[in-house]
Design an enzyme around this catalytic site. Structure first.
Site, short mmCIF file in Angstrom:
data_model
loop_
_atom_site.label_atom_id
_atom_site.label_comp_id
_atom_site.label_asym_id
_atom_site.label_seq_id
_atom_site.Cartn_x
_atom_site.Cartn_y
_atom_site.Cartn_z
N ARG A 53 0.84 -1.20 0.00
CA ARG A 53 0.00 0.00 0.00
C ARG A 53 0.87 1.24 0.00
NH1 ARG A 53 -1.40 3.71 3.45
NH2 ARG A 53 -0.47 2.64 5.22
N VAL A 54 0.44 2.21 -0.81
CA VAL A 54 1.03 3.55 -0.77
C VAL A 54 -0.09 4.53 -0.49
CG1 VAL A 54 3.03 3.09 -2.23
CG2 VAL A 54 0.88 3.78 -3.29
N SER A 55 0.28 5.71 0.03
CA SER A 55 -0.72 6.68 0.46
C SER A 55 -1.28 7.55 -0.64
CB SER A 55 -0.14 7.58 1.55
OG SER A 55 0.27 6.79 2.64
N THR A 56 -0.49 7.87 -1.65
CA THR A 56 -0.95 8.81 -2.67
C THR A 56 -0.70 8.26 -4.07
OG1 THR A 56 1.16 9.97 -2.78
CG2 THR A 56 -0.45 10.81 -1.19
N GLN A 81 2.90 8.01 -5.58
CA GLN A 81 3.84 7.00 -5.12
C GLN A 81 3.61 5.69 -5.87
OE1 GLN A 81 2.75 7.05 -0.97
NE2 GLN A 81 4.51 8.32 -0.45
#
Length: 192
Positions: A15-18, A21
């Protein structure tokens, strides 16, 4: 499959936040560690609706393992982590974090560490509950009203109770007169 019995799958979760990324580095690490399938997600850790994590958790079966590169990829808080680990355990699966070697439910040492973490989180919740309860008790002792403010003034309550006792007005009449719901008058009536 890194020493796992055949028929047991290793699933990865990246998982990445934005959107800016990329999960590619995480996916590569998870594949090297033996993940056969990697669920990829772009979502803030604070977001409760993480669809790919839900898919990963539903995919887990007896003896499977969910693998992440770091704990913060999986959970946004200790409580969230413990809830997720509980879901994994109920599926009969294990959990490993590559960067947090102590977070490995596939080993006795890792299970012990996570049990201790769970106990500390429970202890913290109990402390918060006790402090909140004590604070409420002190506020009541000082005469502070707890909860919502009353919709009726003391005078209106007196008038309504008097009318209800004498039978000179119905609950509906009083609700219209004081511009409140009939339920508000009904609660007064239950004290008569």
């Amino acid at each position: 499959m890194l020493g796992y019995a055949s028929g047991m799958a290793i699933f990865g979760y990246a998982r990445v936040s934005t959107d800016g990324q990329s999960v590619d580095a995480q996916v590569k690490q998870l594949r090297v560690a033996g993940a056969e399938k990697v669920f990829r997600e772009t979502a803030s850790g604070a977001k409760t609706d993480r669809r790919e994590l839900a898919h990963a958790l539903k995919s887990l079966g007896e003896g499977d393992t969910l693998l992440v590169t770091r704990l913060d990829r999986l959970a946004r808080s200790t409580r969230d982590l413990l809830n997720t680990l509980d879901t994994i355990a109920k599926a009969g699966a294990g959990f490993r974090s590559l960067s947090d070697t102590w977070a490995d439910t596939t080993t006795p040492h890792g299970r012990l560490m996570l049990t201790v973490l769970g106990g500390l989180a429970e202890f913290e919740r109990e402390l918060i509950r006790a402090r909140t309860s004590e604070g409420r008790a002190r506020a009541k002792e000082r005469g502070q009203h707890m909860g919502r403010p009353s919709k009726l003034t003391p005078h209106q309550k007196h008038e309504a109770l008097k009318a209800l006792v004498e039978g000179t007005a119905s609950q509906a009449d009083l609700a219209r007169r004081f511009n409140v719901s009939q339920a508000t008058i009904s609660r007064l009536d239950s004290h008569v």
